[in-house]
Design an enzyme around this catalytic site. Structure first.
Site, PDB file in Angstrom:
ATOM      1  N   TYR A   1      -4.434   1.654   7.572  1.00 15.47           N
ATOM      2  CA  TYR A   1      -4.362   2.653   8.647  1.00 15.47           C
ATOM      3  C   TYR A   1      -3.791   3.982   8.124  1.00 15.47           C
ATOM      4  O   TYR A   1      -4.302   5.064   8.415  1.00 15.47           O
ATOM      5  CB  TYR A   1      -3.488   2.073   9.754  1.00 15.47           C
ATOM      6  CG  TYR A   1      -3.366   2.877  11.015  1.00 15.47           C
ATOM      7  CD1 TYR A   1      -4.387   2.876  11.968  1.00 15.47           C
ATOM      8  CD2 TYR A   1      -2.213   3.610  11.298  1.00 15.47           C
ATOM      9  CE1 TYR A   1      -4.261   3.594  13.150  1.00 15.47           C
ATOM     10  CE2 TYR A   1      -2.069   4.328  12.469  1.00 15.47           C
ATOM     11  CZ  TYR A   1      -3.098   4.312  13.397  1.00 15.47           C
ATOM     12  OH  TYR A   1      -2.965   5.026  14.569  1.00 15.47           O
TER      13      TYR A   1
ATOM     14  N   LYS B   1      -5.681   7.473   8.050  1.00 10.21           N
ATOM     15  CA  LYS B   1      -5.181   8.604   8.835  1.00 10.21           C
ATOM     16  C   LYS B   1      -4.848   9.810   7.950  1.00 10.21           C
ATOM     17  O   LYS B   1      -4.955  10.957   8.400  1.00 10.21           O
ATOM     18  CB  LYS B   1      -3.960   8.182   9.658  1.00 10.21           C
ATOM     19  CG  LYS B   1      -4.318   7.236  10.825  1.00 10.21           C
ATOM     20  CD  LYS B   1      -5.379   7.813  11.743  1.00 10.21           C
ATOM     21  CE  LYS B   1      -5.387   7.205  13.126  1.00 10.21           C
ATOM     22  NZ  LYS B   1      -6.516   7.695  13.958  1.00 10.21           N
TER      23      LYS B   1
END
Ligand code: NAP
Length: 256
Positions: free
Chosen positions: A155, A159
């Protein structure tokens, strides 16, 4: 007069949470809105809940942002049903948290596919229309986890990748009247953070309280906090801002 009268805004992953909060704000400010989500039924139900301005419309579109054919079909449907596209918010997201040694290749691919490839595919499909009309706004949703977060290698990488994509599209698309920016939320009370509480075997209210206590402004964030920042970056007031990531996190990323 709303800031987005006559505009068409597409928000991915908007059947609930931050995306729905953002769709609500766009509708309140005059835009026609397309709620794009994996589950077409949930997307249509969410669209039906929006109160749109006179002459504006809201539709739900089922699509998987990590699949090129699905993305192209979604954008074409928006253009044909709403008459164009002016604003794209890449918000769809999932988490598959685990420490590196337990993280599977599937967990890595899924998360990169939705956040990073999804933002790439949606932006690529929308830019054709944006370049033609010499107008467009892209707002990508990053996260404070981009700065590093235990258990989120996939993640966090996705991101931070979104921030790199944002900077590059800012450079490439700026000459065509297109602004590309990102918002990096901190803890926002949604089903995503409720699921994290469940994984940590914490009560949802307790988890929110702990996060509020640790935050400089002593509260958690809500979808409306992110919607306000996204709408500013998607507005013409922000036309001299591009390639930037705005942290909307109560100051938690400043460190203590
Ligand atoms: P959420 O409540 O879990 O909503 C995410 C939505 O995205 C869901 O409706 C989900 O549909 C949809 N989605 C998932 N995969 C998709 C795909 N392949 N194609 C289309 N739609 C898809 O999440 P949220 O908390 O509102 O988060 C929204 C965004 O903000 C995400 O990018 C997230 O990473 C980011 N963010 C959230 C926080 C936070 O604290 N909540 C903090 C920082 C950043 P299904 O339910 O069908 O899977």
């Amino acid at each position: 007069m709303g800031r987005f009268d006559g505009r068409v805004a597409v928000i991915t992953g908007a059947a609930r949470g931050i995306g729905f909060g953002t769709a609500t704000r766009f509708a309140e400010e005059g835009a026609s809105v397309a709620i794009v989500d994996l589950d077409g039924g949930a997307a249509s139900e969410a669209a039906a809940k929006l109160s749109v301005a006179d002459g504006a419309k809201a539709i739900g579109v089922g699509a998987d942002v990590s699949d090129a054919a699905s993305v192209d079909a979604a954008i074409e449907r928006v253009v044909s049903e709403l008459g164009g596209i002016h604003i794209l918010v890449n918000n769809a997201g999932i988490t598959r948290d685990n420490l590196l040694f337990k993280m599977t290749e599937d967990d890595w691919d899924l998360v990169m596919g939705v956040h990073l490839k999804g933002a790439f595919l949606m932006s690529k499909a929308a830019q054709k229309h944006f370049v033609e009309q010499k107008y467009g706004k892209i707002v990508n949703i990053s996260s404070i986890s981009a700065l590093g977060n235990r258990g989120q290698a996939n993640y966090s990488a996705a991101k931070m990748g979104v921030q790199g994509l944002t900077r590059t599209l800012g450079i490439e698309l700026g000459p065509f009247g297109i602004n590309t920016n990102a918002v990096a939320p901190g803890f926002i009370a949604t089903e995503m953070t409720d699921a994290t509480a469940a994984r940590l075997k914490l009560d949802v209210d307790e988890f929110r309280r702990l996060n509020a206590e640790a935050n400089p402004v002593r509260r958690v964030g809500f979808p409306e906090d992110i919607a306000a920042a996204v709408c500013f970056l998607a507005s013409d007031e922000a036309s001299y801002i591009t390639g930037q990531t705005l942290y909307v996190d109560g100051g938690i990323s400043l460190g203590t």
